[in-house]
Design an enzyme around this catalytic site. Structure first.
Site, PDB file in Angstrom:
ATOM      1  N   SER A   1       7.436   4.412  -0.828  1.00  0.00           N
ATOM      2  CA  SER A   1       6.425   4.805   0.170  1.00  0.00           C
ATOM      3  C   SER A   1       7.087   5.490   1.351  1.00  0.00           C
ATOM      4  O   SER A   1       6.438   6.222   2.098  1.00  0.00           O
ATOM      5  CB  SER A   1       5.655   3.577   0.655  1.00  0.00           C
ATOM      6  OG  SER A   1       5.126   2.871  -0.439  1.00  0.00           O
ATOM      7  N   ARG A   2       8.376   5.242   1.554  1.00  0.00           N
ATOM      8  CA  ARG A   2       9.076   5.814   2.711  1.00  0.00           C
ATOM      9  C   ARG A   2       9.610   7.224   2.436  1.00  0.00           C
ATOM     10  O   ARG A   2      10.074   7.882   3.375  1.00  0.00           O
ATOM     11  CB  ARG A   2      10.230   4.901   3.140  1.00  0.00           C
ATOM     12  CG  ARG A   2       9.746   3.588   3.753  1.00  0.00           C
ATOM     13  CD  ARG A   2      10.887   2.770   4.346  1.00  0.00           C
ATOM     14  NE  ARG A   2      10.416   1.705   5.209  1.00  0.00           N
ATOM     15  CZ  ARG A   2      10.301   0.424   4.855  1.00  0.00           C
ATOM     16  NH1 ARG A   2      10.628   0.029   3.642  1.00  0.00           N
ATOM     17  NH2 ARG A   2       9.860  -0.483   5.721  1.00  0.00           N
TER      18      ARG A   2
ATOM     19  N   HIS B   1       2.283   4.543  -5.154  1.00  0.00           N
ATOM     20  CA  HIS B   1       2.814   5.655  -5.942  1.00  0.00           C
ATOM     21  C   HIS B   1       3.004   5.159  -7.377  1.00  0.00           C
ATOM     22  O   HIS B   1       2.631   4.012  -7.698  1.00  0.00           O
ATOM     23  CB  HIS B   1       4.117   6.173  -5.325  1.00  0.00           C
ATOM     24  CG  HIS B   1       5.109   5.090  -5.018  1.00  0.00           C
ATOM     25  ND1 HIS B   1       5.711   4.326  -5.993  1.00  0.00           N
ATOM     26  CD2 HIS B   1       5.574   4.610  -3.828  1.00  0.00           C
ATOM     27  CE1 HIS B   1       6.526   3.459  -5.439  1.00  0.00           C
ATOM     28  NE2 HIS B   1       6.457   3.583  -4.125  1.00  0.00           N
TER      29      HIS B   1
ATOM     30  N   ASP C   1      13.490  -2.928  -5.411  1.00  0.00           N
ATOM     31  CA  ASP C   1      13.880  -3.856  -4.343  1.00  0.00           C
ATOM     32  C   ASP C   1      14.600  -5.027  -5.010  1.00  0.00           C
ATOM     33  O   ASP C   1      14.069  -6.127  -5.125  1.00  0.00           O
ATOM     34  CB  ASP C   1      12.643  -4.303  -3.568  1.00  0.00           C
ATOM     35  CG  ASP C   1      11.948  -3.115  -2.918  1.00  0.00           C
ATOM     36  OD1 ASP C   1      12.366  -2.704  -1.838  1.00  0.00           O
ATOM     37  OD2 ASP C   1      11.009  -2.571  -3.535  1.00  0.00           O
TER      38      ASP C   1
ATOM     39  N   GLN D   1       8.105  -8.769   7.901  1.00  0.00           N
ATOM     40  CA  GLN D   1       9.303  -8.299   7.192  1.00  0.00           C
ATOM     41  C   GLN D   1       9.874  -7.025   7.803  1.00  0.00           C
ATOM     42  O   GLN D   1      10.809  -6.450   7.264  1.00  0.00           O
ATOM     43  CB  GLN D   1       9.028  -8.150   5.693  1.00  0.00           C
ATOM     44  CG  GLN D   1       8.106  -7.028   5.303  1.00  0.00           C
ATOM     45  CD  GLN D   1       7.768  -7.101   3.817  1.00  0.00           C
ATOM     46  OE1 GLN D   1       7.025  -7.984   3.380  1.00  0.00           O
ATOM     47  NE2 GLN D   1       8.331  -6.199   3.027  1.00  0.00           N
TER      48      GLN D   1
ATOM     49  N   GLY E   1       0.811  -1.218   0.000  1.00  0.00           N
ATOM     50  CA  GLY E   1       0.000   0.000   0.000  1.00  0.00           C
ATOM     51  C   GLY E   1       0.840   1.263   0.000  1.00  0.00           C
ATOM     52  O   GLY E   1       2.033   1.230  -0.303  1.00  0.00           O
TER      53      GLY E   1
ATOM     54  N   GLU F   1      12.224  -3.638  -9.654  1.00  0.00           N
ATOM     55  CA  GLU F   1      13.685  -3.704  -9.523  1.00  0.00           C
ATOM     56  C   GLU F   1      14.185  -2.784  -8.413  1.00  0.00           C
ATOM     57  O   GLU F   1      15.313  -2.909  -7.967  1.00  0.00           O
ATOM     58  CB  GLU F   1      14.354  -3.325 -10.854  1.00  0.00           C
ATOM     59  CG  GLU F   1      14.151  -4.359 -11.938  1.00  0.00           C
ATOM     60  CD  GLU F   1      14.868  -4.003 -13.229  1.00  0.00           C
ATOM     61  OE1 GLU F   1      15.321  -2.844 -13.368  1.00  0.00           O
ATOM     62  OE2 GLU F   1      14.956  -4.883 -14.106  1.00  0.00           O
TER      63      GLU F   1
ATOM     64  N   GLY G   1       5.435   4.028  -8.893  1.00  0.00           N
ATOM     65  CA  GLY G   1       6.192   2.777  -9.026  1.00  0.00           C
ATOM     66  C   GLY G   1       5.256   1.578  -9.007  1.00  0.00           C
ATOM     67  O   GLY G   1       5.371   0.654  -9.831  1.00  0.00           O
ATOM     68  N   HIS G   2       4.300   1.597  -8.087  1.00  0.00           N
ATOM     69  CA  HIS G   2       3.328   0.502  -8.023  1.00  0.00           C
ATOM     70  C   HIS G   2       2.439   0.498  -9.274  1.00  0.00           C
ATOM     71  O   HIS G   2       2.098  -0.563  -9.809  1.00  0.00           O
ATOM     72  CB  HIS G   2       2.449   0.638  -6.774  1.00  0.00           C
ATOM     73  CG  HIS G   2       3.196   0.626  -5.475  1.00  0.00           C
ATOM     74  ND1 HIS G   2       3.419   1.764  -4.744  1.00  0.00           N
ATOM     75  CD2 HIS G   2       3.762  -0.387  -4.760  1.00  0.00           C
ATOM     76  CE1 HIS G   2       4.083   1.458  -3.628  1.00  0.00           C
ATOM     77  NE2 HIS G   2       4.312   0.161  -3.621  1.00  0.00           N
TER      78      HIS G   2
END
Ligand code: AMP
Length: 280
Positions: free
Chosen positions: A186-187, A34, A150, A61, A31, A148, A36-37
């Protein structure tokens, strides 16, 4: 776009897609979505394929001193974004669905999950591999899409799917970036304005080092320069390293696909990024 919160409803919705002759693609997320998702959903959208996105902030995680409690949660905005991106079904399991009382199983991938973020965040990739296995077993997709951004996570999942004969095609999607190069995350909202400005040093330093290594310059010197740039910008470095793009070994052969990976803290916010080495 349908949203489901119970496993029975999920299975019915996926069965209806299958009965209609559709393939099923899964986009797992935590969730706080942005662009990227959205790129993952767009990559997953194909004729004859239904796209299922999952939203689950996976406690397993996060380490004990990490940001689970304050991780951004904004379901309504996420659902609007997924609908606009052309997602067909959203799976929103609760913690009690994912980890009911008595839950006692862990999926652990050796090797590829032990370096870099695996070393810095003990248990992180066990949490990822376990939740992704559950999501795969719940949705039973034909294909699944991961960013990519992550990069080590993507490598861990590829290894797991191969090792355990999961029969799911894994596609990696290139990292989506802000206009100034910062990888979307998200961070990023944790960064204040000053930190946000300084954070652009991360993709810049990686780009400079990757081009230098791609030209055949000394890799150790290029990594040292990148570290110095990041420290000068105000980062505290976790790692800046060259890795084999498949095994994530930190001693990659020059004739193998290689990736430059970094994790560094800007204030209280831990950022990660990575870039391919392209020989020039
Ligand atoms: P998260 O919600 O952070 O767990 O991420 C869910 C999926 O989105 C993962 O496969 C991430 O790699 C991917 N993702 C996150 N940020 C980006 C980005 N900037 N570009 C591409 N994919 C991303």
């Amino acid at each position: 776009m349908e949203t489901v919160r119970e496993i029975g409803a999920l299975r019915d919705a996926v069965a209806a897609f299958r009965a209609d002759g559709q393939l099923v693609a899964l986009v797992p997320t935590m969730g706080a979505l942005h662009a990227g998702h959205v790129a993952l959903v767009e990559a997953a959208r194909r004729p004859g394929t239904k796209v299922v996105a999952s939203i689950f902030v996976n406690p397993r995680q996060f380490g004990p001193n990490e940001d689970l409690a304050r991780y951004p949660r904004r379901e309504q905005a996420d659902l609007r974004m997924l609908e606009a991106a052309g997602c067909d079904l959203v799976w929103l399991p609760g913690v009690e669905t994912m980890y009911p009382d008595g839950f006692a199983s862990t999926v652990s991938v050796q090797g590829v999950s032990e370096t870099f973020d695996g070393a810095s965040r003990p248990g992180h990739f066990d949490g990822v591999a376990t939740v992704v296995t559950k999501l795969f077993n719940q949705v039973r997709p034909d294909t699944a899409y991961f960013g990519e951004k992550d990069f080590q996570q993507l490598a861990v999942i590829r290894r797991m799917v191969t090792d355990l004969d999961m029969g799911i095609e894994i596609t990696g999607v290139p990292t989506q970036r802000e206009d100034d190069g910062l990888a979307m995350s998200s961070r990023n909202i944790y960064l204040d304005e000053e930190e946000r400005g300084k954070a652009t040093a991360l993709p810049r330093a990686l780009g400079v080092a990757a081009r230098s290594i791609g030209r055949g310059d000394d890799a150790a010197a290029a990594l040292e320069d990148a570290r110095a740039t990041l420290i000068a910008a105000g980062f505290t470095i976790d790692y800046v390293a060259l890795a084999d793009a498949e095994t994530l070994s930190d001693d990659p052969a020059p004739d193998r696909p290689r990736r430059l990976l970094a994790a560094a803290r800007m204030g209280a916010t831990r950022l990660i990024d990575n870039i391919a080495i392209e020989d020039s």
